[in-house]
Scaffold this motif. Structure first.
Motif, PDB file in Angstrom:
ATOM      1  N   VAL A   1      39.727  34.506  34.369  1.00 42.13           N
ATOM      2  CA  VAL A   1      38.755  34.692  35.444  1.00 42.13           C
ATOM      3  C   VAL A   1      38.137  36.086  35.429  1.00 42.13           C
ATOM      4  O   VAL A   1      37.308  36.415  36.272  1.00 42.13           O
ATOM      5  CB  VAL A   1      39.390  34.438  36.833  1.00 42.13           C
ATOM      6  N   GLY A   2      38.531  36.895  34.471  1.00 38.36           N
ATOM      7  CA  GLY A   2      37.912  38.212  34.366  1.00 38.36           C
ATOM      8  C   GLY A   2      38.441  38.962  33.167  1.00 38.36           C
ATOM      9  O   GLY A   2      39.588  38.762  32.760  1.00 38.36           O
TER      10      GLY A   2
ATOM     11  N   GLU B   1      32.181  43.261  39.679  1.00 34.00           N
ATOM     12  CA  GLU B   1      33.048  42.153  39.247  1.00 34.00           C
ATOM     13  C   GLU B   1      32.616  40.841  39.890  1.00 34.00           C
ATOM     14  O   GLU B   1      32.694  39.782  39.260  1.00 34.00           O
ATOM     15  CB  GLU B   1      34.513  42.456  39.592  1.00 34.00           C
TER      16      GLU B   1
ATOM     17  N   GLN C   1      38.745  42.955  31.821  1.00 35.33           N
ATOM     18  CA  GLN C   1      38.593  44.341  32.232  1.00 35.33           C
ATOM     19  C   GLN C   1      38.559  45.250  31.005  1.00 35.33           C
ATOM     20  O   GLN C   1      39.479  45.238  30.191  1.00 35.33           O
ATOM     21  CB  GLN C   1      39.766  44.765  33.126  1.00 35.33           C
TER      22      GLN C   1
ATOM     23  N   LEU D   1      42.368  38.680  32.994  1.00 34.85           N
ATOM     24  CA  LEU D   1      42.890  38.205  34.278  1.00 34.85           C
ATOM     25  C   LEU D   1      42.877  36.689  34.229  1.00 34.85           C
ATOM     26  O   LEU D   1      41.835  36.094  33.962  1.00 34.85           O
ATOM     27  CB  LEU D   1      42.013  38.697  35.422  1.00 34.85           C
TER      28      LEU D   1
END
Lengths: 242, 242
Positions: free
Chosen positions: A85-86, A143, A88, A73
């Motif tokens: 920012v992330g 998260e 998954q 992300l």
DNA sequence: CGGTGCTTTGACGAGTATCAATGGGAGTGG
DNA sequence: CCACTCCCATTGATACTCGTCAAAGCACCG
């Protein structure tokens, strides 16, 4: 895998039978009838590394579960600077409920396999099943914890500590059950140097230099740019600033 | 957006009648009976600036709503480096459901007024009322969006851009309805220079120098260290890297 | 072979941290 | 009312990490 709506094993759709999301993911909240209903509108799809899944500000009509691979992300400034920012992993849920447009870009960091369903189908089920919303809340809280951990890394750690933290993050994701006793871990990096740099708020050159330094100190070894073996786990943890 | 249900003031606890959290916060999910039940175990308390609300790894038996003031959520490395990972304003919810210990420290950044209730009371109500969990999910998603926005700031913006972003963040919080047309905004910073530095991943010296620069360029003016007036909003936005 | 994409390495410079001193307002006590 | 102190913020000088620019190494592929 065959696509028949054949219902065996206590009425669980074929699509779902071996699916990780059915146990650890959000689908664990659904009973077999709901699974059947959802599976009717679901489709499994494979996405090549580098492909964009969700554009920034794009309207999203689908949610997905990640079945395999890694999705990144990202957020981008107008001049092109980018930040991941992330990340998954399976069986994470992909999507931003209650908002028509995503605040982030989603892109396949590796080849990715997804199970997608229409936004509307999930939102309908959420009204029926509080357990589904409960699972979503848990995933979102997880998260949020991860994002905040990473804020500490981005804001306050040095390049050296950042790279060490990243390696441990990946190592823990590959084998979360890894005991303290185990010294060596080995895995393939799911990200390129450029992605790692975007994740850590560094440049690829700095990331590369830190890898070189870790190699020189005998803490890790690298083959083929991607395959990493952590030989001195303790020292890596010490460097991450536990 | 937020459906505000019209409930008669009859049957609503005095404690709650003028409370912001009852409309925009999570208590909006509760009917008057539930409010009465919750209010029995609730207590309003005032906390002085600087006081610690929740210690890292400390067991939490209370959740709270922020009624006034600003709470900072921080993380600290073993050598003392600190990062603010979130700011909670009224009527935000304070607490980490489904986990006995908090991953962050919570500290009053200003004098703070809270409405606290036992963890167990909320968790019991969450089982009864899916709407409550729904509100929590929304708040958590909002916090996640904010955290990710800030990750971009921490990882990829320069000191100058960080400070500008911070000022806009506060300005928008003071007056969220602020139209594009409005040029001037004025407000009191809820944080000291040290807190701002910890929020931005900078040192107090760098923050101070950036303020000085903004003042010199006529973009802001500052009185008494805390009272800020943004005189050229557009230029501040441009600098934040919109 | 000679591309093409990704990574590594090197030289240099800019931006920010660090260290140190000064400034200024609020509270305290003479 | 004026020193004195304390706390926080500002300013300055210097050091150092990391970014930038440039070149070379390496695997993969036509």
């Amino acid at each position: 895998m065959n696509l028949r709506q054949d219902v065996h094993t206590a009425g669980i759709p074929v699509l779902c039978q071996a699916c990780e999301a059915r146990h650890r993911g959000i689908c664990g909240a659904l009973d077999s009838d709901q699974l059947v209903a959802l599976a009717k509108t679901s489709s499994k799809q494979t996405i090549a590394s580098g492909a964009e899944l969700v554009g920034d500000t794009e309207t999203v009509e689908h949610y997905s579960n990640v079945l395999a691979g890694v999705v990144k992300l990202t957020k981008t400034l107008s001049d092109g600077r980018q930040q991941i920012v992330g990340l998954q992993f399976a069986p994470d849920f992909l999507g931003r409920p209650f908002k028509s447009e995503s605040a982030v870009n989603a892109e396949a960091a590796t080849d990715v396999s997804l199970c997608s369903f229409p936004k509307a189908a999930i939102e309908r089920m959420m009204k029926q099943s509080p357990e589904l919303e409960h699972r979503l809340l848990r995933q979102t809280l997880k998260e949020l914890d991860e994002a905040r951990d990473w804020m500490l890394t981005l804001g306050r750690k040095t390049a050296s500590e950042k790279v060490a933290s990243f390696l441990l993050l990946i190592a823990n994701h590959i084998d979360p059950t890894l005991g303290e006793g185990e010294e060596k871990v080995t895995f393939d990096l799911p990200l390129t140097r450029a992605d790692i740099a975007d994740f850590l708020g560094l440049t690829i050159e700095t990331v590369s230099r830190q890898f070189t330094k870790l190699r020189a100190e005998g803490i890790i070894s690298i083959e083929n740019n991607r395959h990493v073996t952590v030989t001195r786990r303790e020292r890596l943890e010490a460097r991450a600033g536990h």
